[in-house]
Design a protein around this motif. Structure first.
Motif, PDB file in Angstrom:
ATOM      1  N   LEU A  77       0.828  -1.197   0.000  1.00 49.65           N
ATOM      2  CA  LEU A  77       0.000   0.000   0.000  1.00 49.65           C
ATOM      3  C   LEU A  77       0.874   1.263   0.000  1.00 49.65           C
ATOM      4  O   LEU A  77       0.636   2.215  -0.761  1.00 49.65           O
ATOM      5  CB  LEU A  77      -0.913  -0.051   1.221  1.00 49.65           C
ATOM      6  CG  LEU A  77      -1.914   1.055   1.490  1.00 49.65           C
ATOM      7  CD1 LEU A  77      -3.074   0.477   2.298  1.00 49.65           C
ATOM      8  CD2 LEU A  77      -1.286   2.194   2.274  1.00 49.65           C
ATOM      9  N   ARG A 168       1.205  10.974   7.703  1.00 45.13           N
ATOM     10  CA  ARG A 168      -0.024  10.688   6.949  1.00 45.13           C
ATOM     11  C   ARG A 168      -0.983  11.872   7.009  1.00 45.13           C
ATOM     12  O   ARG A 168      -1.550  12.291   5.986  1.00 45.13           O
ATOM     13  CB  ARG A 168      -0.707   9.447   7.522  1.00 45.13           C
ATOM     14  CG  ARG A 168      -2.025   9.104   6.830  1.00 45.13           C
ATOM     15  CD  ARG A 168      -2.910   8.251   7.705  1.00 45.13           C
ATOM     16  NE  ARG A 168      -3.239   8.924   8.967  1.00 45.13           N
ATOM     17  CZ  ARG A 168      -3.901   8.352   9.967  1.00 45.13           C
ATOM     18  NH1 ARG A 168      -4.283   7.085   9.856  1.00 45.13           N
ATOM     19  NH2 ARG A 168      -4.166   9.029  11.081  1.00 45.13           N
ATOM     20  N   ARG A 329      -6.654   8.947  -5.456  1.00 42.35           N
ATOM     21  CA  ARG A 329      -6.277   7.620  -4.967  1.00 42.35           C
ATOM     22  C   ARG A 329      -5.467   7.667  -3.666  1.00 42.35           C
ATOM     23  O   ARG A 329      -5.617   6.801  -2.798  1.00 42.35           O
ATOM     24  CB  ARG A 329      -5.472   6.911  -6.056  1.00 42.35           C
ATOM     25  CG  ARG A 329      -4.919   5.543  -5.714  1.00 42.35           C
ATOM     26  CD  ARG A 329      -5.970   4.488  -5.678  1.00 42.35           C
ATOM     27  NE  ARG A 329      -5.358   3.170  -5.411  1.00 42.35           N
ATOM     28  CZ  ARG A 329      -5.964   2.184  -4.781  1.00 42.35           C
ATOM     29  NH1 ARG A 329      -7.205   2.326  -4.347  1.00 42.35           N
ATOM     30  NH2 ARG A 329      -5.351   1.029  -4.592  1.00 42.35           N
ATOM     31  N   ALA A 332      -7.424   7.394  -0.427  1.00 43.95           N
ATOM     32  CA  ALA A 332      -7.981   6.053  -0.233  1.00 43.95           C
ATOM     33  C   ALA A 332      -6.925   5.097   0.318  1.00 43.95           C
ATOM     34  O   ALA A 332      -7.223   4.234   1.153  1.00 43.95           O
ATOM     35  CB  ALA A 332      -8.535   5.526  -1.556  1.00 43.95           C
ATOM     36  N   LEU A 333      -5.687   5.257  -0.122  1.00 44.13           N
ATOM     37  CA  LEU A 333      -4.603   4.402   0.363  1.00 44.13           C
ATOM     38  C   LEU A 333      -4.227   4.750   1.803  1.00 44.13           C
ATOM     39  O   LEU A 333      -4.085   3.864   2.654  1.00 44.13           O
ATOM     40  CB  LEU A 333      -3.387   4.547  -0.544  1.00 44.13           C
ATOM     41  CG  LEU A 333      -3.519   3.992  -1.968  1.00 44.13           C
ATOM     42  CD1 LEU A 333      -2.364   4.474  -2.836  1.00 44.13           C
ATOM     43  CD2 LEU A 333      -3.571   2.464  -1.948  1.00 44.13           C
ATOM     44  N   GLU A 335      -5.862   6.411   4.113  1.00 44.12           N
ATOM     45  CA  GLU A 335      -6.915   6.285   5.118  1.00 44.12           C
ATOM     46  C   GLU A 335      -7.208   4.833   5.471  1.00 44.12           C
ATOM     47  O   GLU A 335      -7.944   4.549   6.424  1.00 44.12           O
ATOM     48  CB  GLU A 335      -8.188   6.978   4.623  1.00 44.12           C
ATOM     49  CG  GLU A 335      -8.054   8.503   4.634  1.00 44.12           C
ATOM     50  CD  GLU A 335      -9.186   9.199   3.892  1.00 44.12           C
ATOM     51  OE1 GLU A 335     -10.033   8.495   3.292  1.00 44.12           O
ATOM     52  OE2 GLU A 335      -9.222  10.439   3.893  1.00 44.12           O
ATOM     53  N   ASP A 336      -6.619   3.907   4.731  1.00 45.93           N
ATOM     54  CA  ASP A 336      -6.732   2.489   5.072  1.00 45.93           C
ATOM     55  C   ASP A 336      -6.019   2.252   6.409  1.00 45.93           C
ATOM     56  O   ASP A 336      -4.904   2.724   6.616  1.00 45.93           O
ATOM     57  CB  ASP A 336      -6.068   1.657   3.961  1.00 45.93           C
ATOM     58  CG  ASP A 336      -6.311   0.168   4.106  1.00 45.93           C
ATOM     59  OD1 ASP A 336      -6.075  -0.377   5.199  1.00 45.93           O
ATOM     60  OD2 ASP A 336      -6.720  -0.456   3.115  1.00 45.93           O
ATOM     61  N   PRO A 337      -6.637   1.511   7.332  1.00 50.53           N
ATOM     62  CA  PRO A 337      -5.971   1.243   8.625  1.00 50.53           C
ATOM     63  C   PRO A 337      -4.598   0.599   8.481  1.00 50.53           C
ATOM     64  O   PRO A 337      -3.727   0.781   9.336  1.00 50.53           O
ATOM     65  CB  PRO A 337      -6.954   0.309   9.334  1.00 50.53           C
ATOM     66  CG  PRO A 337      -8.286   0.620   8.725  1.00 50.53           C
ATOM     67  CD  PRO A 337      -8.014   0.975   7.290  1.00 50.53           C
ATOM     68  N   LEU A 338      -4.378  -0.134   7.386  1.00 54.56           N
ATOM     69  CA  LEU A 338      -3.078  -0.774   7.184  1.00 54.56           C
ATOM     70  C   LEU A 338      -1.956   0.231   6.951  1.00 54.56           C
ATOM     71  O   LEU A 338      -0.782  -0.113   7.094  1.00 54.56           O
ATOM     72  CB  LEU A 338      -3.148  -1.722   5.976  1.00 54.56           C
ATOM     73  CG  LEU A 338      -3.838  -3.063   6.189  1.00 54.56           C
ATOM     74  CD1 LEU A 338      -3.965  -3.796   4.863  1.00 54.56           C
ATOM     75  CD2 LEU A 338      -3.061  -3.912   7.195  1.00 54.56           C
ATOM     76  N   ALA A 339      -2.299   1.459   6.576  1.00 56.28           N
ATOM     77  CA  ALA A 339      -1.267   2.444   6.231  1.00 56.28           C
ATOM     78  C   ALA A 339      -0.301   2.692   7.380  1.00 56.28           C
ATOM     79  O   ALA A 339       0.859   3.045   7.141  1.00 56.28           O
ATOM     80  CB  ALA A 339      -1.913   3.764   5.793  1.00 56.28           C
ATOM     81  N   SER A 341       0.412   0.374   9.775  1.00 57.76           N
ATOM     82  CA  SER A 341       0.868  -0.891  10.354  1.00 57.76           C
ATOM     83  C   SER A 341       2.391  -0.917  10.462  1.00 57.76           C
ATOM     84  O   SER A 341       3.095  -0.485   9.549  1.00 57.76           O
ATOM     85  CB  SER A 341       0.410  -2.057   9.480  1.00 57.76           C
ATOM     86  OG  SER A 341       1.036  -3.264   9.900  1.00 57.76           O
TER      87      SER A 341
END
Length: 461
Positions: A77, A168, A329, A332-333, A335-339, A341
């Motif tokens: 990601l 972020r 895009r 969207a990347l 704001e993913d919780p994985l960002a 990690s």
């Protein structure tokens, strides 16, 4: 980078052929031999000062293949977010700083005015927008990878460190302003574009193939994907190709008059296998971008077209569309919780002897193909960059422009400027640093049917 163009006339004094010669040698393929593949991302990022991220990511992906690992989802990601940030800064540089003076002031504007300072004087808000949009891309790269230029963040197996929440948040807070700039610039360009109809027809309106990476469903991708070739009619001629199999589809020719390798679509051979990569190729190959604003612009460009969009001049517009896609895009990347990690690396030793990394750079698809010994030291390096893949098409575009604008068997500044503008439509990196000064050191020779020199124009850096 430095380049020379040779234009040859026939017995009637009309343009018979034209060639672009790249006169510099970088040598990365040879001097990287003997290095560890783990060093290659940081080494090959130095190939280019404008798109180091593309080489960083391609090299890291080649390293992933040598390790034979699946990188963690968070690393995948973040790599995509970094690629999109690079796309914004590079396209902003290309459109505003390098091509903007020609496009917005006119190819026949006085040379003393046709530069970034002249653009700032005539259109100060546009010039400021260009600076701000590029700054967004650079600051996003720095926030993700730690440095704006030549970061050493992507590594075989993932990335060196996770994304901080504060970084972020800084990127996300800056997106709305950057998106507003991109949208109003595109609206400005769509008003200006019809006034350049002559250039639209003459600047690389060519038949041939287009290549880019796409997702399995045909969506454009700036992360991992499969190769797709489409023809000038928009028909898919090869699809779903694993990038590691690129040699089965792409051949390489060596031109004794240039240091630029000229790849071609192998099934058609060197004479008929010219293809293009880059923004126009991505627009033509992808079924969609996958974000609403960019998809609407793609549909507008395709409306009424009979097949693929062929004029390379339209790549200027498509770059702005791609910037809009990137700015849709990126949130969207991130704001993913994985960002956020912390799991961003896969650990392994060398498990394969060959690894291929393939990415979509701002200028188009690039390949890093590595072969290593049992200790992971490189025994072979093949770097297939976007400008090389566009070489055959650039030659054809230069010939097309020369036939239209070189008259009376002589060269004039207007012809030189349009030939340069035609090359710039491809946004090339001749030595992978073409853009540094925004002024291409160019030599154009006009030769008769016997090879005799008839006229010469040179532009110093």
């Amino acid at each position: 980078g430095h380049a020379k163009i040779t234009i040859r006339l026939d017995d009637r004094g009309e343009v018979e052929d034209a060639r672009l010669h790249v006169t510099e040698l970088r040598g990365f393929e040879k001097f990287c031999e003997g290095r560890s593949f783990r060093e290659m991302p940081v080494l090959t990022a130095r190939i280019c000062g404008i798109c180091p991220v593309a080489h960083l990511l391609a090299s890291a992906r080649a390293g992933d293949a040598l390790l034979a690992v699946e990188i963690p989802p968070a690393a995948r990601l973040l790599r995509e977010a970094l690629a999109l940030a690079q796309l914004v800064q590079s396209h902003a540089l290309s459109f505003f700083h390098l091509s903007g003076p020609d496009l917005l002031l006119g190819f026949d504007a006085p040379e003393a005015r046709r530069n970034l300072a002249g653009l700032a004087d005539a259109l100060p808000e546009v010039a400021r927008d260009g600076i701000r949009l590029r700054r967004f891309g650079q600051e996003a790269i720095e926030a993700i990878a730690g440095r704006r230029i030549h970061p050493s963040w992507a590594i075989p197996g993932g990335v060196a460190r996770p994304l901080a929440a504060e970084a972020r948040d800084r990127i996300l807070a800056a997106v709305p302003d950057a998106l507003a700039i991109a949208r109003r610039t595109l609206a400005l360009w769509k008003r200006r574009e019809p006034e350049l109809a002559d250039e639209l027809r003459a600047f690389g309106d060519l038949p041939g193939l287009f290549l880019s990476l796409v997702r399995e469903d045909g969506t454009a991708v700036f992360g991992e994907g499969r190769l797709r070739f489409v023809d000038e009619l928009g028909a898919i001629v090869a699809d779903g190709i694993d990038p590691s199999d690129w040699r089965a589809w792409i051949g390489e020719t060596a031109d004794p008059a240039s240091y630029l390798k000229a790849p071609f679509f192998r099934p058609r051979g060197p004479a008929r296998g010219a293809y293009r990569v880059g923004p126009l190729a991505r627009l033509n190959a992808a079924a969609r971008y996958g974000t609403p604003l960019a998809d609407a612009e793609q549909a507008e460009l395709r409306e009424g077209a009979r097949g693929a969009i062929r004029s390379t001049f339209l790549a200027h517009r498509v770059r702005l569309v791609e910037v809009i896609h990137a700015l849709e895009r990126i949130p969207a990347l991130l704001e993913d919780p994985l960002a956020l990690s912390p799991d961003v690396q896969a650990s392994a030793g060398r498990n394969r002897r060959r690894g291929v990394g393939c990415v979509e750079a701002p200028r188009g698809t690039i390949f890093h193909d590595y072969e290593v010994d049992r200790d992971g030291l490189l025994t072979g390096v093949d770097l297939v960059v976007a400008t090389g893949q566009n070489a055959l098409a650039m030659n054809a575009a230069v010939a097309q422009i020369a036939r239209r604008f070189v008259t009376a068997g002589r060269l004039d500044p207007g012809a030189l400027n349009r030939i340069e503008g035609g090359i710039r439509a491809f946004d090339p990196c001749l030595s992978c640093a073409t853009h540094a000064a925004g002024r291409m050191p160019l030599r154009i020779e006009l030769r008769g049917p016997g090879g005799e020199l008839l006229d010469l124009l040179e532009r110093a850096p």
